[in-house]
Design a protein around this motif. Sequence first.
Motif, PDB file in Angstrom:
ATOM      1  N   GLY A  55       0.623  -1.278  -0.091  1.00 58.41           N
ATOM      2  CA  GLY A  55      -0.190   0.091  -0.016  1.00 58.41           C
ATOM      3  C   GLY A  55       0.903   1.217   0.035  1.00 58.41           C
ATOM      4  N   PRO A  56       0.493   2.411   0.138  1.00 56.23           N
ATOM      5  CA  PRO A  56      -1.186   2.474   0.570  1.00 56.23           C
ATOM      6  C   PRO A  56      -2.022   2.511  -0.688  1.00 56.23           C
ATOM      7  CG  PRO A  56       0.014   4.540   0.724  1.00 56.23           C
ATOM      8  CD  PRO A  56       1.054   3.808   0.450  1.00 56.23           C
ATOM      9  N   TYR A  57      -3.303   2.434  -0.590  1.00 60.92           N
ATOM     10  CA  TYR A  57      -4.183   2.733  -1.756  1.00 60.92           C
ATOM     11  C   TYR A  57      -5.451   3.621  -1.181  1.00 60.92           C
ATOM     12  CZ  TYR A  57      -1.578  -1.383  -3.809  1.00 60.92           C
ATOM     13  OH  TYR A  57      -0.746  -2.147  -4.437  1.00 60.92           O
ATOM     14  N   GLY A  58      -6.009   4.081  -2.368  1.00 56.03           N
ATOM     15  CA  GLY A  58      -7.406   4.712  -2.282  1.00 56.03           C
ATOM     16  C   GLY A  58      -7.178   6.364  -2.474  1.00 56.03           C
ATOM     17  N   HIS A  59      -8.132   6.980  -2.810  1.00 59.07           N
ATOM     18  CA  HIS A  59      -8.208   8.461  -2.824  1.00 59.07           C
ATOM     19  C   HIS A  59      -9.194   8.804  -1.934  1.00 59.07           C
ATOM     20  CE1 HIS A  59      -6.222   8.624  -6.825  1.00 59.07           C
ATOM     21  NE2 HIS A  59      -6.558   7.163  -6.976  1.00 59.07           N
ATOM     22  N   PRO A  60      -8.771   9.176  -0.543  1.00 57.53           N
ATOM     23  CA  PRO A  60      -9.748   9.501   0.751  1.00 57.53           C
ATOM     24  C   PRO A  60     -10.029  11.213   0.377  1.00 57.53           C
ATOM     25  CG  PRO A  60      -7.434   9.226   1.251  1.00 57.53           C
ATOM     26  CD  PRO A  60      -7.422   8.833   0.048  1.00 57.53           C
ATOM     27  N   ASN A 102     -18.346  12.809   6.782  1.00 61.40           N
ATOM     28  CA  ASN A 102     -17.533  11.499   6.504  1.00 61.40           C
ATOM     29  C   ASN A 102     -18.274  10.343   7.259  1.00 61.40           C
ATOM     30  OD1 ASN A 102     -14.783  12.804   5.329  1.00 61.40           O
ATOM     31  ND2 ASN A 102     -15.682  14.197   6.913  1.00 61.40           N
ATOM     32  N   VAL A 103     -18.586   9.310   6.622  1.00 61.58           N
ATOM     33  CA  VAL A 103     -19.295   8.218   7.098  1.00 61.58           C
ATOM     34  C   VAL A 103     -18.386   6.975   7.106  1.00 61.58           C
ATOM     35  CG1 VAL A 103     -21.363   6.864   7.055  1.00 61.58           C
ATOM     36  CG2 VAL A 103     -21.338   9.358   6.749  1.00 61.58           C
ATOM     37  N   PRO A 142     -25.278  25.958   4.128  1.00 54.50           N
ATOM     38  CA  PRO A 142     -24.135  25.695   3.516  1.00 54.50           C
ATOM     39  C   PRO A 142     -24.177  24.629   2.539  1.00 54.50           C
ATOM     40  CG  PRO A 142     -24.382  24.460   5.784  1.00 54.50           C
ATOM     41  CD  PRO A 142     -25.472  25.363   5.366  1.00 54.50           C
ATOM     42  N   SER A 143     -23.000  24.533   1.672  1.00 51.63           N
ATOM     43  CA  SER A 143     -22.565  23.554   0.788  1.00 51.63           C
ATOM     44  C   SER A 143     -21.981  22.226   1.461  1.00 51.63           C
ATOM     45  CB  SER A 143     -21.823  24.044  -0.338  1.00 51.63           C
ATOM     46  OG  SER A 143     -21.306  22.952  -1.343  1.00 51.63           O
ATOM     47  N   VAL A 144     -22.715  21.334   1.209  1.00 50.84           N
ATOM     48  CA  VAL A 144     -22.432  20.015   1.993  1.00 50.84           C
ATOM     49  C   VAL A 144     -21.792  18.834   1.112  1.00 50.84           C
ATOM     50  CG1 VAL A 144     -23.261  18.199   3.616  1.00 50.84           C
ATOM     51  CG2 VAL A 144     -24.232  20.434   3.529  1.00 50.84           C
ATOM     52  N   SER A 145     -20.585  18.242   1.303  1.00 51.50           N
ATOM     53  CA  SER A 145     -19.816  17.208   0.835  1.00 51.50           C
ATOM     54  C   SER A 145     -20.074  16.041   1.504  1.00 51.50           C
ATOM     55  CB  SER A 145     -18.348  17.606   0.503  1.00 51.50           C
ATOM     56  OG  SER A 145     -18.231  18.783  -0.352  1.00 51.50           O
ATOM     57  N   LEU A 146     -20.283  14.923   0.727  1.00 49.40           N
ATOM     58  CA  LEU A 146     -20.208  13.528   1.584  1.00 49.40           C
ATOM     59  C   LEU A 146     -19.334  12.842   1.143  1.00 49.40           C
ATOM     60  CD1 LEU A 146     -21.800  11.648   3.321  1.00 49.40           C
ATOM     61  CD2 LEU A 146     -23.393  11.222   1.378  1.00 49.40           C
ATOM     62  N   PHE A 147     -18.684  12.005   2.095  1.00 51.80           N
ATOM     63  CA  PHE A 147     -17.777  10.853   1.721  1.00 51.80           C
ATOM     64  C   PHE A 147     -18.302   9.688   2.741  1.00 51.80           C
ATOM     65  CE2 PHE A 147     -15.765  15.060   1.798  1.00 51.80           C
ATOM     66  CZ  PHE A 147     -15.309  15.334   0.485  1.00 51.80           C
ATOM     67  N   VAL A 148     -18.227   8.714   1.754  1.00 53.13           N
ATOM     68  CA  VAL A 148     -18.422   7.238   2.544  1.00 53.13           C
ATOM     69  C   VAL A 148     -17.515   6.430   2.372  1.00 53.13           C
ATOM     70  CG1 VAL A 148     -20.462   5.583   2.493  1.00 53.13           C
ATOM     71  CG2 VAL A 148     -21.199   8.079   2.189  1.00 53.13           C
ATOM     72  N   ASP A 149     -17.115   5.646   3.242  1.00 57.62           N
ATOM     73  CA  ASP A 149     -16.229   4.707   3.084  1.00 57.62           C
ATOM     74  C   ASP A 149     -17.065   3.401   3.467  1.00 57.62           C
ATOM     75  OD1 ASP A 149     -13.346   3.872   2.807  1.00 57.62           O
ATOM     76  OD2 ASP A 149     -13.821   2.859   4.639  1.00 57.62           O
ATOM     77  N   SER A 150     -17.282   2.379   2.597  1.00 63.43           N
ATOM     78  CA  SER A 150     -18.266   1.352   2.720  1.00 63.43           C
ATOM     79  C   SER A 150     -17.516   0.198   3.494  1.00 63.43           C
ATOM     80  CB  SER A 150     -18.855   1.121   1.476  1.00 63.43           C
ATOM     81  OG  SER A 150     -19.563  -0.142   1.678  1.00 63.43           O
ATOM     82  N   PHE A 151     -18.000  -0.774   4.374  1.00 63.02           N
ATOM     83  CA  PHE A 151     -17.437  -1.982   4.528  1.00 63.02           C
ATOM     84  C   PHE A 151     -17.378  -3.013   3.261  1.00 63.02           C
ATOM     85  CE2 PHE A 151     -19.052  -1.266   9.306  1.00 63.02           C
ATOM     86  CZ  PHE A 151     -17.920  -0.338   9.689  1.00 63.02           C
ATOM     87  N   SER A 152     -18.307  -3.088   2.649  1.00 60.92           N
ATOM     88  CA  SER A 152     -18.542  -3.938   1.577  1.00 60.92           C
ATOM     89  C   SER A 152     -17.484  -3.909   0.613  1.00 60.92           C
ATOM     90  CB  SER A 152     -20.014  -4.047   0.950  1.00 60.92           C
ATOM     91  OG  SER A 152     -20.086  -2.888   0.386  1.00 60.92           O
ATOM     92  N   PHE A 153     -17.298  -5.034  -0.259  1.00 60.20           N
ATOM     93  CA  PHE A 153     -16.193  -5.136  -1.436  1.00 60.20           C
ATOM     94  C   PHE A 153     -16.993  -5.611  -2.585  1.00 60.20           C
ATOM     95  CE2 PHE A 153     -15.803  -8.902   0.582  1.00 60.20           C
ATOM     96  CZ  PHE A 153     -15.628  -9.918  -0.355  1.00 60.20           C
TER      97      PHE A 153
END
Length: 644
Positions: free
Chosen positions: A446-451, A605-606, A633-644
């Motif tokens: 790693g590392p991997y991903g675009h958080p 962030n969830v 406000p302007s709201v941005s949402l970021f979800v990191d899921s458990f599933s694959f």
Amino acid sequence: MSSKGNATASGLTSGSNSTMAGAKMNGTSHGGHPVSVSAIRNKTYPTEFWYCVLVLLAIICLGRVAGFIGSWRRRRHAQALKTRDVENRGTVARRSGWTRLPTAAVNAWRVVAFRSEIAFGPYYSINLAEGFITLAYLAALFTWSLINTTINGQMQYGGRTGAIAAAQLPLIVALGMRNNIIGWITGIGYEKLNYMHRTTARALLVLVWFHAGTWIKIGLEGPNAVTEPQIQWALTATIALTLVCIVFVRPVRHRAYEVFIISHFLLVFFFILGAYMHASDHKLGRYVWPTWLLWGFDRIVRAGRILAFNHGYLMPGGGVACNATVERVADGFIRLRFHRPAHLHWLPGQSAHLTMPAVSKFPFESHPFTIANADVPAPPAPTMEKMKIENSMESTSSSSSSTMTVSTGESSDKELIFIIKKQQGFTRHLDQIAKQGGKLKILFDGPYGHPPRLVHYDTVVFLAYGSGVSFTNSLFVDLVYRARADPTICRSIIFVWTIRHADQVNLIYSDLLQVLETAPPALHISVRIHVTATATLSLSTSEPWSPTSPMSMTSPISPVFGEKKSGAYDNLSALSKTTWHNGRPSVETVLHEAMDGAQGSVAVNVCGPHTVAKDVKRVLRSHGPSSVLRGGPSVSLFVDSFSF
């Protein structure tokens, strides 16, 4: 339709030669034989389809550019407030009106594309953006595969579907690689692109059976007989792809992940090999061999990462210092801690694949886990001393051990921490080792991903459930660290964590202690921990309890937790800016509180179960463009899921 005798293997590239023998492109010939219109189309249509794919990727890249522009605007807004007292930013009136129309349009797009979902059963859904891309891909795929295939009143799509199917292979393989070229240019993590990897693979299966069914209907005899090597390779590829797409559906992947990894590798290998041998016989190998290059590139990059970050095992002594410490920090939770060279860097929220030969059933089996700590320098010395005092008060058991995320300066190596929830298979074996204590040989890839990049948001909300705190904790620690250097990075943070039992606070206790003690005074932080197991609660009301209250400081037993664990109570009493609650949090209440108090943009962030992300999206859908036009406000949402 051509007769069986004329239906030769060359039909893959020339369609039906008998019916199109007189159709020439201005007399153009190849090898003395006329080239049919069908052959020309079978050659050009796959290229045209790839143009369509490239246009779609370009549009997504434009969206990423728009995201960079939005980040730049947030930074300018934060810098404009730098001349004011940061603590008084909350008194600034929020603008409203048509000047906010561009921001409202962006939020409208977010609501429609990413927060509106299409459900497939109670536990799986896709957003409308994924649905649109899926439909656009399928429409283009089958349009180019079936258009202009009617000859003399009969559809003859065997050759076309074969050519279009072969052209899909580089795209499918690219979408499934960890070191993903598409992900690098679009900014989408490989774990999210995996959805399109599976979708394109299943669409390919349909095309393959269209192609195979045509020739089966004509008849597998003569040059197309099953005794011919190129037909045998075609059957091998078809069977392998069918097994991959049909057998290894989501429930199977979850129940037998280890078996899926090995089987997927072997079946895909034979599919690509069979596809290349069959396609090259029809001069379509140019579409298949790039898949080997993509696969090889991914493996070379992986090998480079493993060598760069695990080379300690090649040193004299067998790299004992590289081994991971395995410990149980709470019931059902395991913590891995190990060190890697100082040249390793990662972003908060990124993940890594870990290989543990002593735990895995197969020697090169790897599993993805989120890195639970942030790549930041050590906290100030006074905080370190206080932490030593606090730790000396705790129990010496592994469940109360420190979760320091950074080295103290005694070593140039960096410490990485992973929090793993015990389930079946691999993690159950790991838990058995954790009971005994000790160290494990571990290979880090790693590392991997675009958080998400959370700097210059006015308010940041973290919602974590159980081991999902691995994702939010690293983001939280990194954000507070940056806010110490630049107060305009963020004004307010709400950190909500739902756990089942009180002792699970030990998963990130030391990180919480660091952050809350070293946070800048101008940064407003609210940490809320919800405990859901009623057997451990003695509070009959829903009122929050703060460890700074007089009652908590004088009572010998925690007023919230009936468990008589002095170590856990000492931990709770040491945490400032923290409230404890019975039961699950009200997502709607938390989000409305954040949005109502924000003076700028909000980031949510969830990381938790699918139902939690669904609830968050439902609440944010109600905060549409009209709310932004009124000054919201302007709201941005970021979800990191458990599933694959």
